[in-house]
Structures are given as C-alpha cells and as structure tokens.
Design a protein around this motif. Structure first.
Motif, PDB file in Angstrom:
ATOM      1  N   GLN A 242     -37.711 -18.483  36.344  1.00 30.05           N
ATOM      2  CA  GLN A 242     -38.360 -19.672  35.829  1.00 30.05           C
ATOM      3  C   GLN A 242     -37.956 -20.927  36.603  1.00 30.05           C
ATOM      4  N   GLU A 243     -36.686 -20.964  37.055  1.00 31.67           N
ATOM      5  CA  GLU A 243     -36.195 -22.138  37.778  1.00 31.67           C
ATOM      6  C   GLU A 243     -36.569 -22.111  39.253  1.00 31.67           C
ATOM      7  N   ILE A 305     -33.451 -20.258  18.642  1.00 33.88           N
ATOM      8  CA  ILE A 305     -34.633 -20.762  19.337  1.00 33.88           C
ATOM      9  C   ILE A 305     -34.306 -22.047  20.088  1.00 33.88           C
ATOM     10  N   GLU A 306     -33.539 -22.926  19.445  1.00 34.51           N
ATOM     11  CA  GLU A 306     -33.163 -24.188  20.098  1.00 34.51           C
ATOM     12  C   GLU A 306     -32.281 -23.913  21.323  1.00 34.51           C
ATOM     13  N   LEU A 310     -32.908 -24.798  25.360  1.00 32.70           N
ATOM     14  CA  LEU A 310     -32.013 -25.602  26.195  1.00 32.70           C
ATOM     15  C   LEU A 310     -31.552 -24.835  27.425  1.00 32.70           C
ATOM     16  N   ALA A 311     -31.378 -23.515  27.283  1.00 32.64           N
ATOM     17  CA  ALA A 311     -30.812 -22.739  28.384  1.00 32.64           C
ATOM     18  C   ALA A 311     -31.880 -21.989  29.175  1.00 32.64           C
ATOM     19  N   ASP A 312     -33.157 -22.279  28.932  1.00 33.63           N
ATOM     20  CA  ASP A 312     -34.257 -21.643  29.658  1.00 33.63           C
ATOM     21  C   ASP A 312     -34.334 -20.141  29.445  1.00 33.63           C
ATOM     22  N   PHE A 313     -34.187 -19.696  28.204  1.00 33.46           N
ATOM     23  CA  PHE A 313     -34.324 -18.271  27.910  1.00 33.46           C
ATOM     24  C   PHE A 313     -35.589 -18.033  27.099  1.00 33.46           C
ATOM     25  N   VAL A 314     -36.029 -16.769  27.064  1.00 34.04           N
ATOM     26  CA  VAL A 314     -37.133 -16.384  26.190  1.00 34.04           C
ATOM     27  C   VAL A 314     -36.538 -16.215  24.796  1.00 34.04           C
TER      28      VAL A 314
ATOM     29  N   ALA B 263     -22.539 -23.274  41.698  1.00 30.64           N
ATOM     30  CA  ALA B 263     -23.342 -23.117  42.909  1.00 30.64           C
ATOM     31  C   ALA B 263     -24.281 -21.925  42.789  1.00 30.64           C
ATOM     32  N   THR B 264     -23.972 -20.973  41.894  1.00 26.48           N
ATOM     33  CA  THR B 264     -24.819 -19.793  41.772  1.00 26.48           C
ATOM     34  C   THR B 264     -25.861 -19.924  40.664  1.00 26.48           C
ATOM     35  N   ARG B 265     -25.858 -21.052  39.956  1.00 23.41           N
ATOM     36  CA  ARG B 265     -26.851 -21.219  38.880  1.00 23.41           C
ATOM     37  C   ARG B 265     -28.211 -21.578  39.470  1.00 23.41           C
ATOM     38  N   PRO B 266     -29.303 -21.198  38.784  1.00 24.18           N
ATOM     39  CA  PRO B 266     -30.626 -21.493  39.347  1.00 24.18           C
ATOM     40  C   PRO B 266     -31.019 -22.968  39.240  1.00 24.18           C
ATOM     41  N   GLN B 267     -30.482 -23.689  38.238  1.00 23.25           N
ATOM     42  CA  GLN B 267     -30.917 -25.067  38.023  1.00 23.25           C
ATOM     43  C   GLN B 267     -30.376 -25.999  39.108  1.00 23.25           C
ATOM     44  N   ALA B 268     -31.248 -26.850  39.640  1.00 23.07           N
ATOM     45  CA  ALA B 268     -30.837 -27.776  40.693  1.00 23.07           C
ATOM     46  C   ALA B 268     -29.745 -28.714  40.204  1.00 23.07           C
ATOM     47  N   SER B 269     -29.790 -29.078  38.910  1.00 21.70           N
ATOM     48  CA  SER B 269     -28.795 -30.024  38.407  1.00 21.70           C
ATOM     49  C   SER B 269     -27.393 -29.405  38.421  1.00 21.70           C
ATOM     50  N   PHE B 270     -27.293 -28.064  38.285  1.00 23.82           N
ATOM     51  CA  PHE B 270     -25.993 -27.404  38.369  1.00 23.82           C
ATOM     52  C   PHE B 270     -25.470 -27.421  39.801  1.00 23.82           C
TER      53      PHE B 270
END
Lengths: 334, 304
Positions: A242-243, A305-306, A310-314, B263-270
């Motif tokens: 997703q990211e 759900i919240e 926040l953590a981008d999970f399903v 550094a291994t997280r997908p989010q750019a902010s991380f």
C-alpha cells in the motif's frame, strides 16, 4: 613479583565477580510455570494497572502492535509495553522459551513450535488482530496483470525451470519482454510471510525456488529489488504494498475464480484466495494471568479498526472482532 | 619524505647536497599523492556521510528528536529519547567493564607476566584471535551465556553491556599494551631502584604515562560499541520502547537498532526519521569523543 601478579589477578577477578554479583541481584524472567487456565478476574479499575507486556515476532504485525501499545499506554501509563521484531519464527522461538508474553505471527504456530512450547510447559492461545492480503508484486515495466496460482507456483516452486518470463506457461507476452530474466525476492525462513506463501503456493511450508534472493525480515528491500529489476518479482505484506504502489505493481491472483486484486475488500470478502490471511498475536497462559496483558488484548480488539487505520492494515470486520472478543472472554473466564 | 630520501640516496653520498635524481623525485611525488589520497578518502568519507545525513534528516531536526519518545501512531512528533537512554546505559556499562579489565589485562601481560610462558602466549594468541571474531558471533554468545544460560540475566540493558564489552575488549587490551610498552623502562627501573614495590612502580610511573594511549583505545572501543546493532538485536534490543529503560530489568532499545528498523519501514516518514536518527547518533558520538579527547589531553604530560 609473584605477589603482585596475584594482586593484578585478584583485581581483574574482583571486577568480574562484581559484574556477576550485580547480575544475580535481579532474577531472570519468571520461570515458566505449569499451565493454568484459571486467570484472575479482569481488572475492575483500569487506572490502577501496572506491570509489563513484552511482545516479539513478525515484522508484518509489529507496526500494528506498536500503534496498539502506544494508544494503550496513553490510557494506562503504568504499564510498560514493548514490541520487538525478530520474525514470526524468531518470535515463537523466544515465546516457547517463556521469554515473551506475546508473540506476533503472520501465520499459525507450526507443529515443531507447538512441541517446543509443550516441552517448556507453556500453554497459549491466540487472537486475530488484523487481516492481510499477501501481495505478489512485479516491476512496473512488466505487462502482466494477473497470474494463476499454478503460474506463480511454476515460478516459485523448488526446482523451477523458469529463467525468463517467456518460460512461464500460458502467458501472452510481447516478444521484447519474454526474454527478460525472472529475478525473485522474498523474505527469509524466520518470516511467517515466507512460510505462508510457500505453503499456499507450493503446497509445503519452506518449499521454494532456491535461486530467490533472501531479503531477511526487511520487506522494503524486496520492493527496492523488484522496482530496480525489469524482470523482478516478490511477495510482500499488504501494508508494505500500500505504501509503495508507485514503485511496484501488485498483480491479481486467479485461484480458479477469475483474477482477484489484492484489496482490503477482496480480503474481507474472502475472495482473495489463497493469499488472504489473518494476522495474529499469541499470548501465553502465564501472561494472561496478568491483568495488564488481558487489558491489552481487550484494548487491541476494542480499537482494532482504529489501530488498523493508523498503521495501514486491513482491519477486521465487526463480526471477526466479536469472535475474537468471545475468545478472550472464554480465556479469562469472564 | 625524509625516510625515502635518506634510504634511497645511501649508495651515492655525494649527491646528498645536490638535487635528488629524477626517479627519486617522481617517487616522492607519487608517495605524497598516495598520502594525500589517503587523507582525502578518510575525510571525504566522513564529509559525505555528514552532508548526506544532514541534508536528508534536516527537515526532522529539532529538540523533539532528543526529548520525545518513539511513536508509530504519531510519526511526525516521534523522537529517540528512550533509545538515547538505552544507548547511554549500555555504553556506560561497557566503559565501567572494559577500562579496568582491559587495563588490568594489558598491565599483567606487559609488566607482570613472564612473556615466554605458555600461559601468557596462550592469552596473547586468544586476544589477537578474538579481535577478528565477527560481531554477530558475540551476539550469539551473549544470547546463549549472558541472556540465557549460566548468567541468565534476561533481555536487559546489562546484557547488552556485557556482550559489547566482550566484543571491544581486544581493542582496548591491544592499544593499552602498546601504550604501556611506549613508557620508557628507565622510569619503572628508577622507581624500583629507589625501593618502590613493583606494583607501586607500575601504578605511579607506568600507568600515568600510558593513560593517554589507554584512553585512545577506550575511545575507539566505545565508538565501535556505540554503533553496533547486530549483536544487540540478538541480546534483546527491541524496536519499540516508549518509556526510559532500566539497567537490570525491562526491554530497552538502542539508536542503531532503531535506525535499522525505521530504514526498513515502507512509510517515507519513517525513513526520514531514520536519517534524523543518524544525525542524533552523530551528535552523540561527536560529543562523547570530544569529551574523551579533552580528558586525554588533560592527562597528556610530557616525560621529564
């Protein structure tokens, strides 16, 4: 000279002994006790909670539990929740040695791990915390949109003879792309994602095309590899896909019912097979005897759900959450 | 420079006053070029890391980075406070362990042992071999003997200290031995001749003059320990701790492990946070090293 030699030796020894003594002041983590199903009643006054909950395990589930831990500690500042990431297998290794309260897992516990837990007298149960669409990703230049499970297996199975994309059966590729070599990226053997994928696609956990590039627990490395190789292919948890949708292309999977995209809707509708899966956290009986662990498990479900948002999970569906709630209630005798 | 000209010109003494032969001149120019290149690589590497980290991490550089706890739900205001504490605890433990043990071992080997004895040779050989053992092996050792096994203190900061202390001991022992060897024998012999006991002679004459060298070894060791992530991952440095750690209990984290994780997280902010973490580490390392160098210069007395 002799006596001084001794003095020096004594000094060095003293330093060692001091270090060793210090370590004995604090006993090691509580030894695993016999399994007990009778946990104390759930806390009546949550404000009085203290103690600690330490979680370890899957790199897929880790970020979810980090958010959960953070929100939980906002409300229960006396509880110290820690989350470590050493892979589903690495997490169970510590969990079944009695070293952690909870183990995050992106697959169910294996038989060999069950035996280890049993040998150490650790009883446990698990709750589902979120859903995941394990996503098969390819390079953006790759024209493929959809693969059948058999085609994916032809590429990833042990002893695969596929070297270029043209070798894959039943694909209608432009001649220019057909000669592009296939380069595979996937997580290492400590990863639940690895076990789940090989089990579902190749029919046996751990069975894999041995020419693949092992990126360990670092799923972002698979994205980087696939994005930089025209013939690249990999499999990553949905939260990572997703990211990185602008860097790699997630393909639809055909399990005999047409091409199904890796989307939250398809996972929740149970049509994204066979790669739709649950994400779990296992808790030991020793941990569930502590009110703070029970409170944490309940908190995760109440806010599932919240936290997933926040953590981008399903997220789980309300029905799934209700099933898990009932499970926790049964576990804690409420 | 002086070395090259003196050795090369030995066969033709007459030309010492005159211009050196062309071949020798070319050699000396080439030699300076190699030296210059060496300096450039060393300083250029450091400069590249600094510029890269600063330019990439600058958007996140503020006090919150040092004072806020890590956060996954609120990445924008996340900081490294608990990891900084974790790193400092672990490093404090390392310093307390390695200076007495390292100096003690070096003093024993240089001043008190019979250097030809089988035991001293065995210790010597082992120290040299230990210096070449990969960090991850010490991590496994720490997991088996310090976290679990005989010592069994669990996944706590103290276990990290003990493991890293083992890892860097060879460095400090070897550099301390060099420092002790560099102290003129006459100083110690003079003290002995005036009736000092061997221990007193070593403590009052050898140790003070070896101190700067020992401190240099300590700086190198601590800097290495500070940057280690691999062994600490094995001995329990976790990735998410929002409270300040304790030394003997509870989970802890350290900066390199946090940076590796982010550094291994997908989010750019991380990943931005990972760069900011590199800056935090650089600031701390520079601060610690400056303090150690200041300390060393204070003790550096000319021989009289």
């Amino acid at each position: 000279m002799r006596s001084l030699t001794r003095t020096a030796a004594v000094l060095a020894a003293t330093a060692l002994v001091l270090a060793a003594c210090g370590s004995e002041e604090e006993p090691a983590a509580p030894a695993p006790s016999a399994p007990s199903t009778s946990a104390p009643a759930a806390p009546a006054a949550p404000a009085a909670l203290s103690g600690s909950v330490n979680l370890d395990g899957s790199s897929t589930v880790g970020p979810f539990q980090e958010v959960a831990a953070e929100l939980f500690m906002d409300e229960n500042s006396g509880v110290r929740v820690t989350v470590a990431i050493s892979g589903t297998g690495g997490g169970f290794d510590k969990f079944c040695a009695g070293e952690t309260d909870g183990s995050n897992a992106s697959r169910q516990i294996k038989e060999s791990e069950e035996e280890k837990c049993k040998a150490n007298n650790i009883a446990y149960d698990f709750i589902q915390v979120a859903n995941d669409a394990l996503s098969v990703v390819i390079n953006n230049d790759n024209p493929i949109q959809c693969l059948t499970v058999d085609q994916v297996s032809q590429i990833w199975d042990e002893g695969s003879t596929v070297t270029t994309w043209g070798d894959v059966d039943g694909l209608d590729l432009p001649a220019a792309f057909a000669s592009t070599p296939v380069t595979l990226y996937g997580p290492g053997t400590d990863s639940g994602t690895f076990d789940f994928f090989t089990d579902e696609i190749n029919g046996e956990s751990g069975r894999i095309n041995t020419t693949y590039t092992d990126i360990g627990e670092d799923d972002t490395a698979a994205v980087v590899g696939v994005a930089g190789t025209p013939g690249g292919m990999g499999f990553i948890p949905f939260s990572y896909y997703q990211e990185t949708k602008d860097q790699v292309k997630g393909i639809a999977i055909d399990d005999g019912n047409g091409c199904i995209e890796p989307t939250p809707e398809n996972v929740l509708g149970l049509t994204y097979t066979p790669l739709g899966r649950g994400l779990f956290t296992y808790f030991s009986d020793v941990a569930l005897a502590k009110p703070e662990t029970v409170a944490f498990a309940e908190f995760v479900l109440d806010n599932a759900i919240e936290i997933a948002g926040l953590a981008d999970f399903v997220p789980m569906t309300p029905e799934q959450i209700e099933v898990q709630r009932a499970k926790v209630r049964a576990l804690t005798g409420n | 420079m002086s070395i090259t000209s003196s050795t090369a010109s030995l066969p033709q003494r007459d030309s010492i006053r005159g211009a050196p032969p062309a071949g020798e001149r070319a050699f000396s120019i080439a030699f300076s070029a190699v030296l210059g290149l060496g300096i450039f690589v060393a300083l250029g590497g450091l400069a590249a890391i600094l510029i890269w980290a600063v330019s990439a991490g600058l958007p996140r550089l503020d006090w919150g980075l040092f004072t806020n706890a890590p956060s996954t739900a609120r990445i924008e205001t996340a900081g490294f406070r608990t990891a900084i504490f974790g790193s400092l605890y672990v490093i404090a433990g390392v310093i307390v362990l390695i200076i007495p043990i390292g100096l003690g071992t070096a003093l024993y080997l240089e001043e008190f042992s019979d250097r030809t004895s089988r035991f001293a040779r065995l210790v010597d050989l082992n120290i040299q071999n230990l210096a070449g053992v990969p960090a991850i092996v010490f991590g496994i050792l720490g997991l088996a003997f310090i976290v679990r096994g005989p010592v069994g203190i669990g996944f706590v900061a103290a276990a990290g200290s003990l493991t890293l202390a083992l890892l860097v001991l060879p460095t400090i022992i070897v550099s301390s031995r060099e420092a002790i060897r560099g102290v003129p024998r006459s100083l110690k012999e003079g003290a002995l001749a005036l009736g000092a006991t061997p221990w007193k002679a070593v403590w009052t004459q050898v140790v003070p003059y070896a101190a700067p060298g020992v401190l240099t070894g300590a700086i190198l060791s601590v800097a290495r320990a500070f940057g280690e992530a691999a062994p600490l991952l094995l001995v329990g440095a976790v990735t998410f701790v929002t409270f300040n750690p304790r030394f003997w209990s509870d989970g802890y984290s350290v900066l390199p492990v946090m940076i590796y994780q982010y550094a291994t997280r997908p989010q750019a902010s991380f990943r931005l946070l990972a760069f900011a973490g590199v800056l935090v580490m650089l600031v701390l390392v520079l601060f610690m090293n400056s303090f150690a160098i200041w300390l060393r210069n204070r003790y550096e007395r000319p021989l009289q």
